[in-house]
Design an enzyme around this catalytic site. Structure first.
Site, PDB file in Angstrom:
ATOM      1  N   ASP A   1     -24.077  20.191  22.734  1.00 45.77           N
ATOM      2  CA  ASP A   1     -23.479  21.332  23.418  1.00 45.77           C
ATOM      3  C   ASP A   1     -23.651  22.645  22.666  1.00 45.77           C
ATOM      4  OD1 ASP A   1     -21.740  20.566  21.414  1.00 45.77           O
ATOM      5  OD2 ASP A   1     -19.984  20.417  22.701  1.00 45.77           O
TER       6      ASP A   1
ATOM      7  N   ASP B   1     -13.241  20.812  14.143  1.00 41.95           N
ATOM      8  CA  ASP B   1     -12.952  19.534  14.808  1.00 41.95           C
ATOM      9  C   ASP B   1     -12.786  18.347  13.856  1.00 41.95           C
ATOM     10  OD1 ASP B   1     -13.050  20.758  17.307  1.00 41.95           O
ATOM     11  OD2 ASP B   1     -15.179  20.382  17.523  1.00 41.95           O
TER      12      ASP B   1
END
Length: 796
Positions: A67, A503
């Site tokens: 992504d 993350d």
């Protein structure tokens, strides 16, 4: 991430962009005498892989798209992935968000990638289609008159790019936000809208959001090899499927398709599709949400799997009727086995507890088997026994446990989540790969599933379920070579590398060839900054966004990152995205932390974060750094003003310095071994008149500053081992000089600079953090936004 603008043509003309290996020694003065080799500090994955595509006609040719981290090609000989978009430069950073990939089934050297990271104003540039005639070794670029969203909701839906197998010069592209269906007739060089296509879609997940307000548009294209029909999925629950029977000249809604646009009264869209050519079936996964974040069964919305008989036009709902969690969850990916007609598999989207479910059918969806199941005792006690068809091998990526331990049926290492990429190798029924929010899993033993039989049986005598014996096969990490972390900060201690990552929290690595230890305590959702005591590098500190209400945002290690202590939670500062920045004095006695909430003033601690005291003299949001020689001296910057402390960070006062950027992203670092020597990079707020942007230095603790005129732009600065025993530390920066963006090095205290990277190695946006190594001359560590932590060494 910095929001920047650049002049870009919105036309469809192709612009050549060739990635040729080798050093391009651009310079400001002098010539770079050192060639560099580039590697990743290995994590193995670390981000979302929304698409895996195998070539239909050539074995062992596959691509994985990410992504924000570019595109990769599978290397069968090494069982690893090769990055293909490292040539993408700083100004075009959005091209590393890959919306879709298509590999040509006729001329298999050809490959295409639809790129563009955001459709909102976070990415100011238009999307593009990249085309390659040599499997991604070199690329051309065709810019588009609209944006694409490689990191937007819906990025895991079916491939929006497709090559027509009957005429491989023809390539189709489905676009979001009312832009419709596009077509190239010259191998992706130029593009035009298919004006005859009647429906641009109308499904918007959240109209009130700046991030989830896309009309998902035209989602995927599939070709029926039997008669050349072209099927197109559209984000319109009332008209979700179109077909062309004349090579794309005219288009009609597929009869009966409106039935697939609803599940339990909720509007759904055709998220992915796959054609079983041998049996003449088109399978479609529908969902109430474009993903990848939702789809859990608790929502009550879920999705369905439909089968269209391509010969008769008949529709059948083939959604699995059984789920171990009590109801059929929403679905992500779907794939068919080309070697075994009638065999297909599907994955749940975000079935968080206890795990995702992989479904397999060998009769075209009439019946399904699950990858795991529950066996309850006579009292239906919780937790039940869990039985699995395969075991998960996380070797090389042990961090995939995320610091957890198995808890009944909830294993620490899961099948994954956000499983939109699901692909059976069309040439090998035993190979499957699937992408998750963190890695790629795979096996070459898939057909062992079919010999296992049921997972759960009934013991009539005992009157309850029993787990049946299963000869498990192994699913293992298949992410070697994929490095997708978004690195926020780096601390090079000499022999130990500590990084803060989005993350994943962060990592401590003593061996750059292995993932190392993940920082899990405190429980960071994302690491934000790291620092170490220059005179006592055993003391390392970090800050991050934290889960829950227990751990503090700051973590402390007194053994070079081997173990970590959490700190006291600061009252009034919530978890979430408030990690801010942290610094530690040269002797490790004082920690100064600036919370990231933008309203809380910096605080200091002299007891390893067990108590905090508000720092006098600094505004909220001030960025603090420690002198690397004098333990009493710390420095801070905020809104164009510079501050200094001479009492170990208890209080700060303005230095009166002028000429620094008043706005924009600014960072500064203190030079090791040089008391009061500071270097500052950043600026460039495009919303202000005549913004300052570049690099400055101070030799007097921030009282006065001089601009480094070599750079028109600069975003990060750091230091490494100097040349010779008494040399000034090597200075590294991600900057722009003479119109050339790159990674620059100075070995003479900034008198001259050499570009050490080349046009084949740019890694898109590199403005977050950079540092050298204190013990290895020439080594530089570069934080990227989705290509992991890159490091370069002088070539032998």
């Amino acid at each position: 991430m910095r929001r920047r603008t650049f002049a870009a043509s919105l036309g469809a003309a192709a612009v050549a962009a060739t990635a040729v290996p080798g050093i391009a020694a651009a310079k400001t003065s002098g010539r770079c005498e050192d060639a560099y080799t580039w590697r990743n500090a290995v994590v193995n994955g670390g981000g979302y892989v929304p698409g895996i595509v195998f070539n239909e006609t050539e074995a062992d040719l596959a691509y994985a798209r990410t992504d924000i981290g570019g595109l990769y090609r599978w290397q069968e000989a090494t069982q690893a992935w090769l990055p293909l978009l490292d040539w993408v430069g700083f100004d075009n950073w959005g091209w590393t968000g890959v919306v879709s990939v298509a590999t040509d089934p006729v001329e298999t050297d050809r490959v295409y990638a639809a790129v563009g990271t955001y459709t909102n104003d976070w990415d100011p540039n238009p999307g593009a289609v990249l085309y390659s005639d040599d499997r991604g070794a070199t690329w051309g670029v065709a810019e588009l008159p609209f944006k694409q969203g490689g990191n937007m909701p819906g990025r895991g839906m079916g491939e929006r790019l497709a090559v027509d197998p009957a005429d491989n010069a023809v390539v189709y592209l489905g676009a979001p936000n009312g832009n419709g269906l596009w077509r190239s007739t010259d191998h992706g060089r130029t593009w035009a809208k298919v004006e005859a296509f009647p429906n641009a879609g109308d499904f918007v997940q959240d109209p009130g959001s700046d991030y989830s307000d896309d009309n998902q548009g035209v989602i995927w294209i599939e070709f029926d090899q039997a008669d050349g029909r072209i099927f197109v999925g559209v984000a319109d629950p009332d008209d979700p499927l179109y077909v062309s029977e004349d090579r794309g000249q005219t288009w009609q809604p597929v009869p009966g398709a409106a039935a697939i646009g609803s599940v339990d009264g909720n509007r759904t869209i055709p998220k992915q599709a796959a054609i079983d050519h041998a049996n003449g079936h088109l399978f479609i996964v529908t969902s109430w949400d474009p993903g990848p974040y939702n789809g859990a069964p608790a929502s009550g919305k879920g999705g369905a799997i439909w089968r269209l008989d391509l010969a008769t036009g008949g529709w059948a709902d083939v959604t699995p009727t059984y789920s171990p969690v009590g109801k059929t969850p929403g679905f992500g990916g779907i794939t068919v086995d080309r070697q075994r007609p009638g065999t297909l598999m599907a994955a749940t989207q975000n079935n968080w507890y206890p795990d995702e479910i992989i479904y397999r059918s060998r009769d075209s969806g009439a019946t399904w088997e699950t990858s795991w199941d529950y066996a309850f005792d006579a009292n239906w006690s919780w937790p039940p026994e869990r039985v699995d068809r395969f075991k998960m091998d996380a070797s090389g990526s042990e961090w995939l446990s995320f610091g957890a331990a198995d808890d009944g049926p909830a294993y620490a290492v899961k099948h994954g989540w956000m499983i939109d990429a699901l692909a059976i190798d069309p040439h090998n029924s035993d190979r499957i790969m699937w992408g998750t929010g963190a890695t790629i899993w795979g096996t070459e033993q898939l057909t062992a599933w079919d010999a296992q039989g049921p997972l759960v049986g009934w013991d009539a005598e005992a009157g309850h379920q029993v787990a049946l014996p299963v000869e498990q096969f192994t699913v293992a990490v298949r992410a070697d070579g994929v490095e997708e972390t978004a690195v926020q900060d780096i601390a090079a201690l000499g022999g130990t590398l500590v990084s803060a990552t989005g993350d994943l929290g962060g990592f401590v690595q003593d061996d750059l060839g292995r993932a190392g230890e993940q920082i899990r305590h405190p429980d960071w959702s994302s690491g934000r900054s790291v620092d170490f005591a220059a005179l006592n590098p055993d003391i390392v500190v970090g800050s991050g966004d934290v889960h829950g209400d227990v751990d503090g945002h700051v973590g402390v290690s007194t053994d070079r990152g081997a173990t970590w202590l959490t700190t006291k939670r600061l009252e009034g500062v919530a978890g979430g995205a408030n990690g801010g920045t942290v610094a530690v004095s040269a002797d490790g006695a004082v920690i100064v932390w600036t919370p990231g909430d933008g309203t809380t003033a910096p605080v200091s601690s002299s007891d390893l974060g067990q108590t905090w005291t508000t720092v006098d003299g600094l505004p909220a949001g001030a960025k603090v750094r420690a002198d690397r020689v004098d333990p009493n001296r710390l420095y801070a910057y905020a809104s164009g003003k510079f501050y200094a402390s001479g009492n170990g960070g208890l209080s700060f006062a303005e230095t009166g310095a002028s000429g620094l950027p008043p706005t924009g992203d600014v960072d500064f670092r203190a030079a090791p071994g040089k008391r009061g020597h500071l270097w500052l990079a950043g600026g460039n707020d495009p919303d202000v008149v005549d913004p300052l942007y570049g690099m400055w230095r101070s030799k007097d603790g921030g009282a006065t500053w001089s601009r480094i005129r070599d750079f028109e732009e600069a975003d990060a600065v750091g230091f490494g081992k100097g040349r010779g025993r008494r040399g000034y530390p090597a200075i590294f920066t991600s900057a722009k000089a003479g119109g050339q963006r790159g990674i620059w090095r100075s070995t003479d205290e900034g008198l001259s600079w050499q570009r050490v990277n080349d046009d084949a190695h740019q890694w898109a946006w590199t403005g977050k953090s950079i540092t050298g190594d204190p013990e290895v001359y020439g080594r530089v560590y570069i934080a990227t936004n989705g290509r992991g932590l890159i490091y370069g060494d002088i070539a032998d």
